[in-house]
Design a protein around this motif. Structure first.
Motif, PDB file in Angstrom:
ATOM      1  N   PHE A   1       0.834  -1.202   0.000  1.00  0.00           N
ATOM      2  CA  PHE A   1       0.000   0.000   0.000  1.00  0.00           C
ATOM      3  C   PHE A   1       0.870   1.254   0.000  1.00  0.00           C
ATOM      4  CE2 PHE A   1      -2.820   3.163   1.976  1.00  0.00           C
ATOM      5  CZ  PHE A   1      -3.863   3.098   1.070  1.00  0.00           C
ATOM      6  N   ASN A   2       1.973   1.231   0.737  1.00  0.00           N
ATOM      7  CA  ASN A   2       2.891   2.368   0.725  1.00  0.00           C
ATOM      8  C   ASN A   2       3.467   2.596  -0.669  1.00  0.00           C
ATOM      9  OD1 ASN A   2       2.566   3.031   3.404  1.00  0.00           O
ATOM     10  ND2 ASN A   2       4.305   1.811   4.084  1.00  0.00           N
ATOM     11  N   HIS A   3       3.730   1.510  -1.382  1.00  0.00           N
ATOM     12  CA  HIS A   3       4.224   1.632  -2.748  1.00  0.00           C
ATOM     13  C   HIS A   3       3.173   2.289  -3.650  1.00  0.00           C
ATOM     14  CE1 HIS A   3       6.648   0.757  -6.235  1.00  0.00           C
ATOM     15  NE2 HIS A   3       5.607   0.210  -6.805  1.00  0.00           N
ATOM     16  N   VAL A   4       1.915   1.973  -3.418  1.00  0.00           N
ATOM     17  CA  VAL A   4       0.834   2.582  -4.205  1.00  0.00           C
ATOM     18  C   VAL A   4       0.803   4.087  -3.967  1.00  0.00           C
ATOM     19  CG1 VAL A   4      -1.677   2.751  -4.417  1.00  0.00           C
ATOM     20  CG2 VAL A   4      -0.585   0.524  -4.351  1.00  0.00           C
TER      21      VAL A   4
ATOM     22  N   SER B   1      -9.389  14.028  -2.689  1.00  0.00           N
ATOM     23  CA  SER B   1     -10.077  13.386  -3.824  1.00  0.00           C
ATOM     24  C   SER B   1      -9.070  12.854  -4.847  1.00  0.00           C
ATOM     25  CB  SER B   1     -11.063  14.352  -4.483  1.00  0.00           C
ATOM     26  OG  SER B   1     -10.383  15.487  -4.978  1.00  0.00           O
ATOM     27  N   ALA B   2      -8.001  13.605  -5.077  1.00  0.00           N
ATOM     28  CA  ALA B   2      -6.975  13.138  -6.009  1.00  0.00           C
ATOM     29  C   ALA B   2      -6.252  11.921  -5.440  1.00  0.00           C
ATOM     30  CB  ALA B   2      -5.977  14.252  -6.304  1.00  0.00           C
ATOM     31  N   LEU B   3      -6.034  11.904  -4.129  1.00  0.00           N
ATOM     32  CA  LEU B   3      -5.387  10.778  -3.479  1.00  0.00           C
ATOM     33  C   LEU B   3      -6.251   9.517  -3.549  1.00  0.00           C
ATOM     34  CD1 LEU B   3      -2.895   9.941  -1.889  1.00  0.00           C
ATOM     35  CD2 LEU B   3      -4.074  10.653   0.187  1.00  0.00           C
ATOM     36  N   VAL B   4      -7.544   9.676  -3.333  1.00  0.00           N
ATOM     37  CA  VAL B   4      -8.464   8.534  -3.431  1.00  0.00           C
ATOM     38  C   VAL B   4      -8.488   8.010  -4.860  1.00  0.00           C
ATOM     39  CG1 VAL B   4     -10.897   7.864  -3.313  1.00  0.00           C
ATOM     40  CG2 VAL B   4      -9.882   9.209  -1.468  1.00  0.00           C
ATOM     41  N   GLN B   5      -8.558   8.903  -5.818  1.00  0.00           N
ATOM     42  CA  GLN B   5      -8.570   8.500  -7.224  1.00  0.00           C
ATOM     43  C   GLN B   5      -7.265   7.794  -7.601  1.00  0.00           C
ATOM     44  OE1 GLN B   5      -9.081  11.764  -9.933  1.00  0.00           O
ATOM     45  NE2 GLN B   5      -9.721  10.430 -11.613  1.00  0.00           N
ATOM     46  N   LEU B   6      -6.145   8.342  -7.166  1.00  0.00           N
ATOM     47  CA  LEU B   6      -4.842   7.735  -7.434  1.00  0.00           C
ATOM     48  C   LEU B   6      -4.769   6.324  -6.845  1.00  0.00           C
ATOM     49  CD1 LEU B   6      -1.781   8.099  -8.319  1.00  0.00           C
ATOM     50  CD2 LEU B   6      -1.416   8.729  -5.927  1.00  0.00           C
ATOM     51  N   THR B   7      -5.201   6.194  -5.600  1.00  0.00           N
ATOM     52  CA  THR B   7      -5.173   4.894  -4.937  1.00  0.00           C
ATOM     53  C   THR B   7      -6.041   3.891  -5.676  1.00  0.00           C
ATOM     54  OG1 THR B   7      -4.826   5.988  -2.824  1.00  0.00           O
ATOM     55  CG2 THR B   7      -5.566   3.703  -2.754  1.00  0.00           C
ATOM     56  N   PHE B   8      -7.239   4.296  -6.051  1.00  0.00           N
ATOM     57  CA  PHE B   8      -8.153   3.400  -6.764  1.00  0.00           C
ATOM     58  C   PHE B   8      -7.547   2.914  -8.073  1.00  0.00           C
ATOM     59  CE2 PHE B   8     -11.336   2.824 -10.066  1.00  0.00           C
ATOM     60  CZ  PHE B   8     -12.048   1.764  -9.526  1.00  0.00           C
ATOM     61  N   TYR B   9      -7.054   3.825  -8.880  1.00  0.00           N
ATOM     62  CA  TYR B   9      -6.542   3.431 -10.193  1.00  0.00           C
ATOM     63  C   TYR B   9      -5.244   2.630 -10.108  1.00  0.00           C
ATOM     64  CZ  TYR B   9     -10.203   6.025 -12.475  1.00  0.00           C
ATOM     65  OH  TYR B   9     -11.434   6.452 -12.906  1.00  0.00           O
TER      66      TYR B   9
ATOM     67  N   CYS C   1      -4.332   0.666  -7.536  1.00  0.00           N
ATOM     68  CA  CYS C   1      -4.685  -0.667  -7.034  1.00  0.00           C
ATOM     69  C   CYS C   1      -5.371  -1.479  -8.128  1.00  0.00           C
ATOM     70  CB  CYS C   1      -5.596  -0.554  -5.816  1.00  0.00           C
ATOM     71  SG  CYS C   1      -4.743  -0.041  -4.317  1.00  0.00           S
ATOM     72  N   ASN C   2      -6.252  -0.843  -8.855  1.00  0.00           N
ATOM     73  CA  ASN C   2      -6.952  -1.532  -9.932  1.00  0.00           C
ATOM     74  C   ASN C   2      -5.982  -2.012 -10.999  1.00  0.00           C
ATOM     75  OD1 ASN C   2      -9.241  -2.498 -11.289  1.00  0.00           O
ATOM     76  ND2 ASN C   2      -9.269  -0.687 -12.580  1.00  0.00           N
ATOM     77  N   SER C   3      -5.043  -1.182 -11.404  1.00  0.00           N
ATOM     78  CA  SER C   3      -4.089  -1.596 -12.429  1.00  0.00           C
ATOM     79  C   SER C   3      -3.179  -2.716 -11.914  1.00  0.00           C
ATOM     80  CB  SER C   3      -3.252  -0.412 -12.912  1.00  0.00           C
ATOM     81  OG  SER C   3      -2.437   0.079 -11.876  1.00  0.00           O
TER      82      SER C   3
ATOM     83  N   ARG D   1      -3.812 -10.456 -12.536  1.00  0.00           N
ATOM     84  CA  ARG D   1      -4.748 -11.388 -13.173  1.00  0.00           C
ATOM     85  C   ARG D   1      -4.224 -11.825 -14.537  1.00  0.00           C
ATOM     86  NH1 ARG D   1      -8.036 -15.442 -12.606  1.00  0.00           N
ATOM     87  NH2 ARG D   1      -9.568 -15.507 -14.241  1.00  0.00           N
ATOM     88  N   ARG D   2      -3.654 -10.887 -15.288  1.00  0.00           N
ATOM     89  CA  ARG D   2      -3.087 -11.237 -16.598  1.00  0.00           C
ATOM     90  C   ARG D   2      -1.939 -12.235 -16.443  1.00  0.00           C
ATOM     91  NH1 ARG D   2      -3.053  -5.214 -18.818  1.00  0.00           N
ATOM     92  NH2 ARG D   2      -5.210  -5.116 -19.506  1.00  0.00           N
ATOM     93  N   GLU D   3      -1.071 -11.990 -15.477  1.00  0.00           N
ATOM     94  CA  GLU D   3       0.043 -12.911 -15.251  1.00  0.00           C
ATOM     95  C   GLU D   3      -0.462 -14.292 -14.848  1.00  0.00           C
ATOM     96  OE1 GLU D   3       2.843 -11.348 -12.450  1.00  0.00           O
ATOM     97  OE2 GLU D   3       3.286  -9.600 -13.690  1.00  0.00           O
TER      98      GLU D   3
END
Length: 83
Positions: free
Chosen positions: A9-12, A22-30, A32-34, A40-42
């Protein structure tokens, strides 16, 4: 990939200093999602190749299996042993 959830999480959140909430929440979401999409691809690539585990895990499992071939077990019957 780090095994520790907090380190992951610290790396994220790395380089996210002085951002709005709001920018921090958006950054964290994207981020983590990526990360999970990449994982999953691996995993799908391993499955498509007929592999269940990554190469480094397969090596560790093989080494453990080879070491365990020399292990023996003895049955213990407490009724035969008098203290």
């Amino acid at each position: 990939m780090t095994p520790n959830l907090l380190e992951s999480f610290n790396h994220v959140l790395k380089y996210s200093y002085a951002m709005s909430i709001s920018a921090l929440v958006q950054l964290t979401f994207y981020r983590c999602n990526s990360y999970w999409v990449k994982q999953r691809r691996e995993a799908n690539d391993y499955i498509q190749c007929g592999k269940i585990w990554p190469l480094i895990i397969q090596i560790e499992l093989t080494m453990s299996r080879d070491r365990s071939r020399d292990h023996t077990a003895m049955l213990f019957n407490s009724e035969q042993h008098v203290f």
